[in-house]
Design a protein around this motif. Structure first.
Motif, short mmCIF file in Angstrom:
data_model
loop_
_atom_site.label_atom_id
_atom_site.label_comp_id
_atom_site.label_asym_id
_atom_site.label_seq_id
_atom_site.Cartn_x
_atom_site.Cartn_y
_atom_site.Cartn_z
N GLY A 9 0.80 -1.22 0.00
CA GLY A 9 0.00 0.00 0.00
C GLY A 9 0.83 1.26 0.00
N SER A 10 2.14 1.13 -0.05
CA SER A 10 3.01 2.30 -0.04
C SER A 10 4.38 1.85 -0.51
N PHE A 11 5.25 2.81 -0.83
CA PHE A 11 6.61 2.42 -1.22
C PHE A 11 7.38 1.84 -0.04
N ASP A 12 7.02 2.22 1.18
CA ASP A 12 7.62 1.54 2.34
C ASP A 12 7.29 0.05 2.31
N ALA A 13 6.03 -0.27 2.02
CA ALA A 13 5.61 -1.68 1.97
C ALA A 13 6.32 -2.40 0.83
N ILE A 14 6.55 -1.70 -0.28
CA ILE A 14 7.26 -2.33 -1.41
C ILE A 14 8.71 -2.61 -1.04
N TYR A 15 9.32 -1.65 -0.33
CA TYR A 15 10.68 -1.92 0.17
C TYR A 15 10.69 -3.20 1.00
N ASP A 16 9.72 -3.34 1.90
CA ASP A 16 9.65 -4.53 2.76
C ASP A 16 9.52 -5.81 1.93
N ALA A 17 8.76 -5.72 0.83
CA ALA A 17 8.44 -6.93 0.07
C ALA A 17 9.58 -7.39 -0.84
N LEU A 18 10.46 -6.46 -1.23
CA LEU A 18 11.51 -6.82 -2.19
C LEU A 18 12.73 -7.43 -1.51
N ASP A 19 13.49 -8.22 -2.25
CA ASP A 19 14.77 -8.71 -1.75
C ASP A 19 15.75 -7.56 -1.61
N LYS A 20 16.68 -7.68 -0.66
CA LYS A 20 17.67 -6.62 -0.44
C LYS A 20 19.07 -7.14 -0.80
N ASP A 21 19.94 -6.23 -1.21
CA ASP A 21 21.34 -6.62 -1.40
C ASP A 21 22.07 -6.54 -0.07
N GLU A 22 23.41 -6.74 -0.09
CA GLU A 22 24.16 -6.81 1.17
C GLU A 22 24.17 -5.48 1.93
N ASN A 23 23.83 -4.38 1.24
CA ASN A 23 23.74 -3.10 1.93
C ASN A 23 22.31 -2.72 2.31
N GLY A 24 21.42 -3.69 2.17
CA GLY A 24 20.02 -3.41 2.53
C GLY A 24 19.29 -2.61 1.48
N ASN A 25 19.87 -2.49 0.28
CA ASN A 25 19.17 -1.77 -0.78
C ASN A 25 18.27 -2.71 -1.57
N ALA A 26 17.03 -2.30 -1.78
CA ALA A 26 16.12 -3.03 -2.67
C ALA A 26 16.15 -2.31 -4.01
N ILE A 27 16.55 -3.04 -5.05
CA ILE A 27 16.81 -2.41 -6.35
C ILE A 27 15.96 -3.06 -7.42
N ARG A 28 15.27 -2.23 -8.16
CA ARG A 28 14.46 -2.73 -9.27
C ARG A 28 14.80 -1.88 -10.49
N LYS A 29 15.41 -2.51 -11.49
CA LYS A 29 15.78 -1.76 -12.70
C LYS A 29 14.75 -1.98 -13.78
N GLU A 30 14.07 -0.92 -14.17
CA GLU A 30 13.13 -1.00 -15.28
C GLU A 30 13.92 -0.91 -16.58
N ASP A 31 13.26 -1.06 -17.72
CA ASP A 31 13.91 -0.89 -19.03
C ASP A 31 14.73 0.40 -19.06
N GLY A 32 16.01 0.29 -19.38
CA GLY A 32 16.85 1.49 -19.47
C GLY A 32 17.40 1.93 -18.13
N GLY A 33 17.03 1.27 -17.07
CA GLY A 33 17.48 1.68 -15.74
C GLY A 33 18.82 1.08 -15.37
N ASP A 34 19.63 1.85 -14.65
CA ASP A 34 20.93 1.37 -14.19
C ASP A 34 21.24 2.10 -12.89
N LEU A 35 22.00 1.46 -12.02
CA LEU A 35 22.27 2.08 -10.72
C LEU A 35 23.74 1.94 -10.35
N LEU A 36 24.37 3.06 -9.99
CA LEU A 36 25.70 3.05 -9.38
C LEU A 36 25.53 3.59 -7.97
#
Lengths: 456, 456
Positions: free
Chosen positions: B257-284
């Motif tokens: 029901g919120s982006f907080d809830a989406i953070y909770d639902a997604l897997d996290k990396d070793e730094n606790g970041n939940a990352i979702r790359k859409e088409d064309g998306g990239d993260l440094l």
């Protein structure tokens, strides 16, 4: 009347610390971050205080020639022969040495970086007048009275008081925080990168302290830049000479060397947010304070503090305030993987106008092309792509394989691969064309030029 | 064999709390945030545990008809007549009542929202079996055991223990934090919005407690939706009936029901970041932890913590974690000023494919149009715009004023204003066309349809 000076403006810097706002082909000095003037334009205006247009000399990289000409066309009349185009980037000493050689002997010269801002009011003018007095005997560097123990600047320890300034006792490299605090307490100055000297004294010192630079410039410029070492005036001359003096520059000064510095330089709203809206940018901020927002899209912020948010057409940077010096590491990572986004914005400027890449897909690329009134692109040919042009505004004169047609709004034409063609705006308003490129290879280097108004 | 159920899936929600990821025309239930299935598709799969395809009924808004059909085409075979298209949004009671009337008397029915996620393993199945036993006497609501004192949910106070569940002692509105802490301590449940009941009991209760709803549906559907009040099943029935029971739903559940809830639902990396790359998306990301990054461009993060960064084609949201419920205020502000970006993404889906607006300028608009194999757009006419089409991939059959042509990659055509035309993909791979529209008025409503495969 005030004594006059010649001025050398250094405008060849590539600055990596303001990415993604700046790019290799649009470095910091050409950005219009504070208002509608670029930092380079502001520097030219500052130079005019003590120098007539014909006494202002600009040293820049060849790649920036048209940006320099465009910027100058908006503000004045520096003679074209005063623009010195470096074939390579070899730091500040070769650039200054070349300009001094062009200017000639027995002149008083100021050297100004083109990517800082400062208040050029009374304090600035008084400092320059003091420097002019000392410049008969010294190589002058301007020192900034520190406002905080900054670890990103070199420091200058003042020595014997000369009335108008001080002899330089010592130049200090960028310190750690504790050392910086001591420097500030002891009255050291920040090294501003601005200088003043008589050309004869400067030439003598280069001959003595950096003879390899003087020697390189005995050949033609191409050869000189191939052989001259990469060396700064600070390291090559100022730190070695015993004829240097520091004159305090008693004015507001900011080198805009990071997004933190840009936050400091911009006006803030009542919540301490510094906001800069680029074309298409909009900001809705709730419960957010002390942030820098440079936005080019619809941006919403909720409950955020002390962030630097730099949102450009094709790249977004979010950094905690105080951490913006790490931008250069991001830049290095992108450079390491050959990412084009460190070089150019989605919009690229050309002497005839500009183009924006709207979309790149498998086998096609779409651009919006703007041609300024009475300008034309080169007569050219592509081997690997065909191009569809649709005029969406203005009027186009198109030549394809020797045949000329006029296209009005809503009309289109097709240029097949291999055809020799040219696009021209014969009208009085900007011409806007949508170009759809189709081909297996769509690099900008698939271009053969037969004729060009801009000597490319 | 397990007792079988009929299932009503509620898929008409417009959800404003996940903007800019969701839009009015692509609400939460159709987003593919966790994997390649939309939340609606996952709900259908969950319904299949207890219901055969012909026993699954979907209530949604007319506007979402083609999204529903597209989603269903990927996963199965729900009969088209089981899709109930509401002409207006009147909250959950009218939607459920209509579906129950269609299903008929003396059936056991589960009601599932389509925009939550949960684990549908053993715990889920056991809870449903318990509910089925109680449903002969009670209207069942499923209760979630709270994992924290959430202030965004309604709570249910359990009463007499019925073995399989509890009578409902009281429904509680969304509490403040202190009250929520007391509720959690006392063993109250979150109200999940999932229900089960026998249709005859439900119809009796509506007749008794919300007769105006029953009455409205005595007329045809258009008329019913014009006159029926906007009312939820919670407020209209569950909170008023003395026949409600709560069955604990013993499984992982998240209403997203919120982006907080989406953070909770997604897997996290070793730094606790939940990352979702859409088409064309990239993260440094450097020195950044515990953030949610949903990115569709090149995004760099330096030294940031506890942020929700939602970067879409045309809008960026940056919120502090814990503050994401305020997104609906941003949404309201944008709605108040008539901003189109609350309604649609740059890419819009149609039954024949999709289009993306690449650029809108004075007097022109540029789209990339994708037509799926063997689909075609309606036979249509525009009065205020002409259109240039360039095929960049696939093959197009184009009809203009009765004349038919085939266009291959790199070929183009021109449709002048007023011409009756149609675009079709006769091929086996998607057709991609760049459309340049020219005209004084470029609204999507300048379209007259003569023939349409999709009954529009």
């Amino acid at each position: 009347m005030t004594e006059r000076l010649k001025t050398i403006i250094l405008a060849g810097g590539r600055g990596t610390r303001l990415w993604p706002l700046s790019r290799e082909l649009l470095p910091k000095q050409f950005i219009r971050i504070l208002d509608n003037r670029s930092l380079f334009q502001k520097t030219v205006e500052r130079a005019r205080i003590f120098s007539s247009p014909e006494d202002i000399f600009i040293v820049t990289n060849r790649e920036y020639k048209f940006r320099i000409l465009d910027d100058l066309s908006e503000i004045g009349d520096i003679p074209k022969e005063n623009i010195l185009l470096e074939p390579d980037a070899k730091n500040t000493l070769p650039a200054i040495y070349w300009a001094v050689k062009v200017i000639g002997d027995n002149c008083k010269v100021a050297v100004l970086p083109s990517d800082h801002i400062m208040d050029s009011g009374d304090g600035y003018i008084e400092s320059f007048k003091k420097a002019m007095k000392l410049a008969d005997s010294y190589l002058i560097t301007f020192g900034i009275k520190p406002t905080k123990p900054h670890t990103g600047y070199g420091y200058i320890k003042p020595g014997r008081n000369l009335g108008q300034g001080y002899e330089v006792a010592e130049f200090k490299e960028k310190p750690d925080l504790e050392t910086a605090m001591q420097y500030v307490e002891k009255g050291y100055f920040w090294n501003s990168g601005m200088f003043m000297f008589r050309t004869d004294i400067f030439l003598d010192e280069v001959q003595k302290l950096a003879p390899e630079v003087a020697e390189a410039f005995e050949k033609d410029i191409e050869e000189a830049y191939r052989t001259v070492p990469e060396i700064s005036i600070d390291y090559g001359i100022m730190e070695k000479t015993n004829r240097s003096a520091v004159v305090p520059l008693d004015t507001y000064w900011n080198d805009l060397g990071s997004f933190d510095a840009i936050y400091d330089a911009l006006d803030k709203d009542e919540n301490g947010n510094a906001i800069r809206k680029e074309d298409g940018g909009d900001l809705l901020a709730m419960d957010s304070s002390n942030n820098l927002f440079i936005v080019s899209r619809l941006t919403s912020a909720i409950g955020v503090e002390d962030l630097l948010v730099i949102d450009t057409d094709d790249a977004l940077l979010i950094a905690k305030k105080g951490e913006s010096q790490k931008v250069k590491e991001i830049y290095s990572m992108l450079k390491g993987r050959g990412d084009e986004r460190i070089k150019v914005h989605r919009t690229a400027y050309r002497p005839w106008g500009s183009y924006t890449v709207l979309e790149t897909g498998e086998g096609f690329k779409i651009k919006r092309i703007t041609v300024l009134p009475s300008k034309r692109l080169s007569l050219q040919r592509h081997y690997h792509r065909s191009e569809h042009w649709v005029v969406v505004s203005g009027i186009a004169r198109v030549v394809v394989d020797g045949k000329e047609i006029l296209l009005r709004q809503g009309e289109s034409t097709f240029i097949k691969a291999g055809a020799v063609h040219r696009l021209e705006n014969p009208g009085k308003i900007p011409l806007e064309v949508i170009e759809v490129q189709i081909g297996q290879y769509l690099g900008e280097d698939d271009i053969e030029r037969f004729e060009d108004d801009f000597g490319r």
